[in-house]
Design a protein around this motif. Structure first.
Motif, PDB file in Angstrom:
ATOM      1  N   ASN A   1       6.409  40.204 -50.311  1.00  0.00           N
ATOM      2  CA  ASN A   1       6.222  40.712 -48.946  1.00  0.00           C
ATOM      3  C   ASN A   1       4.966  41.573 -48.842  1.00  0.00           C
ATOM      4  OD1 ASN A   1       8.754  39.586 -48.311  1.00  0.00           O
ATOM      5  ND2 ASN A   1       9.765  41.411 -49.121  1.00  0.00           N
ATOM      6  N   TYR A   2       4.781  42.426 -49.847  1.00  0.00           N
ATOM      7  CA  TYR A   2       3.617  43.321 -49.809  1.00  0.00           C
ATOM      8  C   TYR A   2       2.338  42.508 -49.945  1.00  0.00           C
ATOM      9  CZ  TYR A   2       7.552  46.374 -51.042  1.00  0.00           C
ATOM     10  OH  TYR A   2       8.766  46.998 -51.085  1.00  0.00           O
TER      11      TYR A   2
ATOM     12  N   MET B   1      14.303  46.357 -41.625  1.00  0.00           N
ATOM     13  CA  MET B   1      14.346  47.780 -41.947  1.00  0.00           C
ATOM     14  C   MET B   1      14.925  48.017 -43.328  1.00  0.00           C
ATOM     15  SD  MET B   1      17.339  49.093 -39.401  1.00  0.00           S
ATOM     16  CE  MET B   1      18.855  48.218 -39.142  1.00  0.00           C
TER      17      MET B   1
ATOM     18  N   GLU C   1       8.466  51.888 -57.814  1.00  0.00           N
ATOM     19  CA  GLU C   1       8.360  50.715 -56.944  1.00  0.00           C
ATOM     20  C   GLU C   1       6.969  50.649 -56.322  1.00  0.00           C
ATOM     21  OE1 GLU C   1      10.887  50.671 -53.532  1.00  0.00           O
ATOM     22  OE2 GLU C   1      10.195  52.577 -52.775  1.00  0.00           O
ATOM     23  N   PHE C   2       6.634  49.458 -55.845  1.00  0.00           N
ATOM     24  CA  PHE C   2       5.361  49.266 -55.157  1.00  0.00           C
ATOM     25  C   PHE C   2       5.551  49.570 -53.672  1.00  0.00           C
ATOM     26  CE2 PHE C   2       3.819  45.692 -58.260  1.00  0.00           C
ATOM     27  CZ  PHE C   2       3.770  46.621 -59.273  1.00  0.00           C
ATOM     28  N   ASP C   3       4.433  49.648 -52.957  1.00  0.00           N
ATOM     29  CA  ASP C   3       4.533  49.729 -51.504  1.00  0.00           C
ATOM     30  C   ASP C   3       3.368  48.948 -50.916  1.00  0.00           C
ATOM     31  OD1 ASP C   3       2.320  51.717 -50.514  1.00  0.00           O
ATOM     32  OD2 ASP C   3       3.216  52.711 -52.254  1.00  0.00           O
ATOM     33  N   PRO C   4       3.448  48.624 -49.609  1.00  0.00           N
ATOM     34  CA  PRO C   4       2.449  47.724 -49.026  1.00  0.00           C
ATOM     35  C   PRO C   4       1.011  48.238 -49.172  1.00  0.00           C
ATOM     36  CG  PRO C   4       4.309  48.008 -47.519  1.00  0.00           C
ATOM     37  CD  PRO C   4       4.535  48.951 -48.658  1.00  0.00           C
ATOM     38  N   ALA C   5       0.797  49.541 -48.962  1.00  0.00           N
ATOM     39  CA  ALA C   5      -0.575  50.056 -49.022  1.00  0.00           C
ATOM     40  C   ALA C   5      -1.125  49.975 -50.448  1.00  0.00           C
ATOM     41  CB  ALA C   5      -0.620  51.503 -48.518  1.00  0.00           C
ATOM     42  N   MET C   6      -0.266  50.229 -51.420  1.00  0.00           N
ATOM     43  CA  MET C   6      -0.693  50.160 -52.824  1.00  0.00           C
ATOM     44  C   MET C   6      -1.126  48.730 -53.171  1.00  0.00           C
ATOM     45  SD  MET C   6       1.898  50.216 -56.028  1.00  0.00           S
ATOM     46  CE  MET C   6       2.360  51.926 -56.104  1.00  0.00           C
TER      47      MET C   6
ATOM     48  N   THR D   1      16.609  47.301 -55.274  1.00  0.00           N
ATOM     49  CA  THR D   1      17.128  48.183 -54.213  1.00  0.00           C
ATOM     50  C   THR D   1      16.617  47.798 -52.826  1.00  0.00           C
ATOM     51  OG1 THR D   1      17.249  49.959 -55.801  1.00  0.00           O
ATOM     52  CG2 THR D   1      17.297  50.596 -53.493  1.00  0.00           C
ATOM     53  N   ARG D   2      15.321  47.419 -52.753  1.00  0.00           N
ATOM     54  CA  ARG D   2      14.734  47.145 -51.440  1.00  0.00           C
ATOM     55  C   ARG D   2      15.186  45.809 -50.849  1.00  0.00           C
ATOM     56  NH1 ARG D   2      13.073  51.813 -49.059  1.00  0.00           N
ATOM     57  NH2 ARG D   2      11.847  53.032 -50.523  1.00  0.00           N
TER      58      ARG D   2
ATOM     59  N   SER E   1      17.845  46.736 -47.635  1.00  0.00           N
ATOM     60  CA  SER E   1      17.089  46.406 -46.431  1.00  0.00           C
ATOM     61  C   SER E   1      17.994  45.602 -45.513  1.00  0.00           C
ATOM     62  CB  SER E   1      15.853  45.567 -46.769  1.00  0.00           C
ATOM     63  OG  SER E   1      14.862  46.382 -47.342  1.00  0.00           O
TER      64      SER E   1
ATOM     65  N   ARG F   1      -2.056  46.410 -51.069  1.00  0.00           N
ATOM     66  CA  ARG F   1      -3.255  46.083 -50.285  1.00  0.00           C
ATOM     67  C   ARG F   1      -4.506  46.617 -50.991  1.00  0.00           C
ATOM     68  NH1 ARG F   1      -1.936  48.214 -44.943  1.00  0.00           N
ATOM     69  NH2 ARG F   1      -2.662  50.197 -45.768  1.00  0.00           N
TER      70      ARG F   1
ATOM     71  N   HIS G   1       6.070  41.383 -43.274  1.00  0.00           N
ATOM     72  CA  HIS G   1       7.107  40.975 -44.223  1.00  0.00           C
ATOM     73  C   HIS G   1       7.763  42.165 -44.911  1.00  0.00           C
ATOM     74  CE1 HIS G   1       4.906  37.231 -43.704  1.00  0.00           C
ATOM     75  NE2 HIS G   1       5.941  36.592 -44.224  1.00  0.00           N
ATOM     76  N   SER G   2       6.987  43.233 -45.113  1.00  0.00           N
ATOM     77  CA  SER G   2       7.493  44.366 -45.888  1.00  0.00           C
ATOM     78  C   SER G   2       8.615  45.074 -45.136  1.00  0.00           C
ATOM     79  CB  SER G   2       6.368  45.374 -46.136  1.00  0.00           C
ATOM     80  OG  SER G   2       5.264  44.728 -46.732  1.00  0.00           O
TER      81      SER G   2
ATOM     82  N   LYS H   1       1.973  39.324 -48.985  1.00  0.00           N
ATOM     83  CA  LYS H   1       1.765  38.604 -47.716  1.00  0.00           C
ATOM     84  C   LYS H   1       1.126  39.524 -46.679  1.00  0.00           C
ATOM     85  CE  LYS H   1       3.508  35.035 -46.361  1.00  0.00           C
ATOM     86  NZ  LYS H   1       2.889  33.699 -46.168  1.00  0.00           N
ATOM     87  N   ASP H   2       1.650  40.746 -46.578  1.00  0.00           N
ATOM     88  CA  ASP H   2       1.090  41.686 -45.600  1.00  0.00           C
ATOM     89  C   ASP H   2      -0.351  42.059 -45.966  1.00  0.00           C
ATOM     90  OD1 ASP H   2       3.371  41.595 -44.128  1.00  0.00           O
ATOM     91  OD2 ASP H   2       4.167  43.542 -44.768  1.00  0.00           O
TER      92      ASP H   2
ATOM     93  N   SER I   1       4.294  52.534 -46.068  1.00  0.00           N
ATOM     94  CA  SER I   1       3.499  53.367 -46.970  1.00  0.00           C
ATOM     95  C   SER I   1       3.027  54.629 -46.264  1.00  0.00           C
ATOM     96  CB  SER I   1       2.266  52.604 -47.448  1.00  0.00           C
ATOM     97  OG  SER I   1       2.641  51.437 -48.123  1.00  0.00           O
TER      98      SER I   1
END
Lengths: 198, 621
Positions: free
Chosen positions: B252-253, A37, B333-338, B173-174, B178, B340, A60-61, B255-256, A65
């Motif tokens: 992580n992003y 988290m 920052e990046f995010d997983p959907a971006m 930060t993440r 986290s 992907r 992993h994230s 890998k996902d 989003s």
């Protein structure tokens, strides 16, 4: 492989969502579910918003989003609405209906959204909306600060996350203060029942 | 016992990234720790602080990051494993020390933690501190997860001792904020005392010595290159033709994304965790098998530039892309959907988005910006300075500084006109005073004054600027979570072994010709004192002393009686329009005060034109 489930929690500083995260983390541990988290607290003690992302399963994230939340749980109705973009049309939304008036509204810099319209909007855009006055139920349980536990009850009822009532209640025993445990467990049950009836 | 001191190797614990790093340092036998607090690294320092009270671990809150690096450097020169912790912009302050410490090197392992803040959740910029490794020539390690953050610390210390130079450990930060499950390792015995061997011809950086030391630094760089080639933190996964080069949380992003897109068989991934120096052979071998490469990194194109340079030397012409309008941004920052989406687009993989719900038809949602707390003394001081300037009829300009009080920039207070960095209020004020022709009133907090405000004030005295500096002394470093600073009365915290520096004594000793101390909850007296200071030609300093309300509550100091709006109220709303204290709310078109939020500061009561705001009577509570 375990299906990944994503929960976004939003609250105003002081509403206890960090404790809720910690209970869910412990529940995941008890259930043997990998969990990560992250939290962003925008100066929570100074009236800002706290957003937590909880990811159950093998992803992993540690952030979620827009469109990726399986559940959005809001401790305050306007904050639930503000975070709605985290949902897709299959998401479940849970919201407390007791507003905490943003200070900007008090000084006339904004209008608080109408609660009926707010619910109608969320309901129309998501798979399921569970909306109730969690603050009132927390008071009924004997501790107005147990809004977080009421909401955990509702969250557990949805069965979206791979956590059972037993996992979450056991985690509450580990993570919440013994003096409040009875009230917290009652709050959990009231939230669970409210979600059943929603 | 502090949970991070638990000596049970193999046990699992859910830890915040910052706690995981603190635990990693404990396992590595760190003996000396130092910091200037800064989000997102604050909880890491707090963990050291707490553990230092329960063990022989040494920790100190320093006046600023430069001092934090210097004290840790001294300890490391004595052979003690040391760690200096700071946020990314803190390393700017420490950069002078860092650059030449890189020449001098260390005996005991020394790790400098820099916590970067992409997206600026709580920072004034989002600089990418990987370039500090490049400019200093020092090795840098970067974890991708909380679990790795825990394990990487011991490697950073070993690397530092192997190369006899400090190692930079970079998080974002993440990572810091986290949480993840960490498996505890064994705690290496801690050494908190060492010995210093005099060696001035290698440790005193006069030019003749430094010319020699720079040669050593470059030799170390060559050694670090070889270590980077085989470092397990540079992870190779997969053998497909589609290359993805990444670092930190982007891994992580990626890998996902690779999992979601079902392209694992086609992808070849290189995650760089030993990010300076970059391993040329490892990157060349990675590039050689690829058709095309996507570089996924937040911030600046550090890996991208490195990979392109390595490709050029190897004569490789495959496309290597990263930062581009249609691909990835240097911003935020990046995010997983971006990630992907970009991975899918770049390699031509059809992907099914989970479209977010349409939010275009939502009603406007009132903002909930962080605001000065109910009863915060900064609000009182701001009101009083504005009032004093109004009564004098002078046009003012308000350079501000970094702390809770920066929140005074929002209306109705609107008391911040310019801010660049910690301590800048005192320096910039001189420029404004000279160039603007307006009365300049700067604001700085107690901790920030000690951090880097003092040189600017000395400069103002020496150059005879005409300005007023208001030091908002709330007795603690409030914004980052109530850390001590040199002005704090540590006996209030029941802690022994600390000195105390009086801000007033410092200001007077600097030769400031006009010094006033005010108690901001006393409005009339304060306004008069401020008027006098504003009229003084030259440097005047006002020290506004009142304890942070949150800190006072933590100390369990007696609460003042809350106030209420009585029937005498004629609805002028001066309280609301001038102060906007969060304890106010509107009920049936009238201002009310939430007695649970009101701290009884009585600021509003003193400015109400009808004297309609009165203390709540006991029986009513």
């Amino acid at each position: 492989m375990m299906e990944t489930k994503r929960l976004v929690m939003v609250a105003v500083g002081g509403q206890g969502n960090l404790l809720a995260s910690s209970v869910l983390g412990e529940a995941a541990r008890l259930a043997g579910v990998p969990m990560r988290m992250s939290e962003i607290h925008g100066m929570a003690q100074r009236g800002g918003v706290v957003e937590s992302a909880l990811i159950f399963g093998n992803a992993h994230s540690t952030i979620i989003s827009d469109g990726d939340a399986d559940v959005l749980m809001g401790f305050e109705p306007a904050e639930t609405l503000r975070a709605l973009a985290k949902c897709n049309r299959n998401s479940v939304a849970i919201t407390n209906l007791a507003p905490l008036m943003p200070f900007t509204v008090n000084i006339g810099q904004g209008v608080y959204p109408d609660l009926n319209k707010l619910q109608a909007l969320i309901r129309a855009k998501t798979a399921r909306l569970i909306a109730f006055n969690a603050t009132a139920l927390a008071r009924e349980a004997g501790n107005v600060l147990s809004v977080n536990m009421v909401l955990l009850g509702a969250l557990t009822q949805t069965a979206v996350l791979p956590l059972t009532v037993d996992h979450v209640k056991a985690a509450m025993q580990h993570k919440t203060k013994p003096a409040f445990l009875d009230a917290n467990l009652k709050a959990f049950d009231l939230g669970f029942a409210a979600a059943q009836n929603a | 016992m502090h949970k991070l001191l638990t000596d049970k190797p193999g046990d699992q614990m859910m830890l915040l990234g910052n706690e995981a790093i603190a635990r990693g340092a404990i396992e590595a036998g760190v003996g000396f720790t130092s910091t200037y607090p800064g989000t997102p690294s604050s909880e890491l320092s707090l963990s050291f602080f707490q553990m230092s009270k329960e063990s022989d671990l040494y920790f100190e809150y320093c006046t600023n990051e430069k001092v934090a690096v210097e004290v840790s450097a001294g300890a490391a020169a004595c052979g003690v494993r040391s760690m200096a912790v700071m946020k990314h912009v803190g390393l700017n302050v420490a950069a002078d020390a860092l650059m030449t410490l890189a020449y001098v090197g260390v005996k005991g392992g020394m790790v400098i933690l820099t916590a970067d803040d992409p997206a600026m959740f709580s920072s004034q910029n989002e600089q990418d501190n990987r370039y500090y490794a490049k400019i200093s020539g020092l090795p840098m390690l970067e974890p991708s997860s909380v679990e790795e953050a825990h394990r990487i610390v011991a490697d950073a210390f070993d690397l530092s001792e192997q190369l006899q130079e400090p190692v930079l450990l970079r998080t974002t930060t993440r990572i810091n904020h986290s949480s993840g499950v960490v498996t505890l390792g064994a705690i290496r015995p801690r050494r908190t005392r060492g010995s210093f061997v005099k060696d001035p011809l290698n440790l005193v950086t006069v030019p003749a010595v430094s010319r020699k030391l720079h040669v050593k630094l470059l030799q170390n760089y060559e050694k670090a290159l070889e270590l980077a080639e085989t470092s397990p933190w540079n992870l190779r996964e997969g053998d497909g033709p589609w290359g993805i080069l990444c670092n930190g949380v982007s891994y992580n992003y990626v890998k996902d994304a690779v999992g979601d897109l079902g392209i694992a068989a086609k992808v070849r991934l290189l995650r760089i965790g030993f990010s300076h120096p970059l391993p040329p052979r490892k990157i060349r071998d990675f590039l050689q098998g690829c058709e095309k490469v996507l570089v996924v990194e937040e911030g600046e194109p550090y890996l991208e530039e490195g990979a392109k340079a390595i490709a050029q030397e190897a004569g490789l012409t495959l496309p290597i892309r990263g930062k581009a309008p249609e691909l990835l941004s240097r911003l935020y920052e990046f995010d997983p959907a971006m990630v992907r989406r970009v991975v899918g687009d770049y390699f031509g993989v059809p992907w099914k988005a989970r479209p977010p719900v349409d939010v275009s038809d939502l009603p406007p949602i009132p903002q909930r910006p962080p605001t000065l707390c109910a009863g915060c003394s900064h609000r009182a001081t701001y009101y009083e300075v504005r009032k004093a300037a109004e009564e004098l009829g002078i046009e003012t300009l308000y350079p501000s500084d970094i702390g809770c009080y920066t929140l005074g920039l929002l209306p109705p207070l609107s008391m911040a006109d310019y801010l660049i960095c910690m301590g800048s209020s005192t320096g910039t004020a001189g420029g404004f005073a000279q160039a603007s022709g307006r009365k300049v009133v700067s604001f700085i907090g107690d901790s920030t004054f000690f951090h880097s405000g003092i040189p600017g004030l000395i400069n103002a005295v020496f150059n005879q600027h005409d300005l007023t500096l208001v030091i908002l002394d709330n007795g603690i470093t409030a914004m980052t979570g109530h850390q001590p600073n040199p002005g704090v009365d540590m006996s209030q915290l029941k802690m022994e072994g600390y000195g105390r520096v009086s801000i007033e004594a410092v200001v007077r000793a600097l030769g400031v010709p006009h010094v006033t101390v005010i108690k901001p909850y006393k409005v009339k007296k304060s306004v008069e004192a401020i008027k006098e200071a504003l009229q003084f030609k030259g440097v005047s300093v006002i020290i506004s002393q009142e304890l942070c309300v949150l800190y006072a509550a933590n100390l369990k100091l007696p609460r003042r009686k809350p106030f209420q709006v009585s029937d005498k109220c004629r609805n002028h709303r001066v309280c609301m329009t001038r102060l906007a204290c969060p304890a106010f709310y509107v009920w049936n078109e009238r201002i009310k005060i939430d007695a649970n939020l009101c701290t009884g500061c009585a600021l509003c009561a003193q400015i109400c034109p009808e004297n309609a705001i009165l203390p709540v009577k006991e029986e009513k509570r």
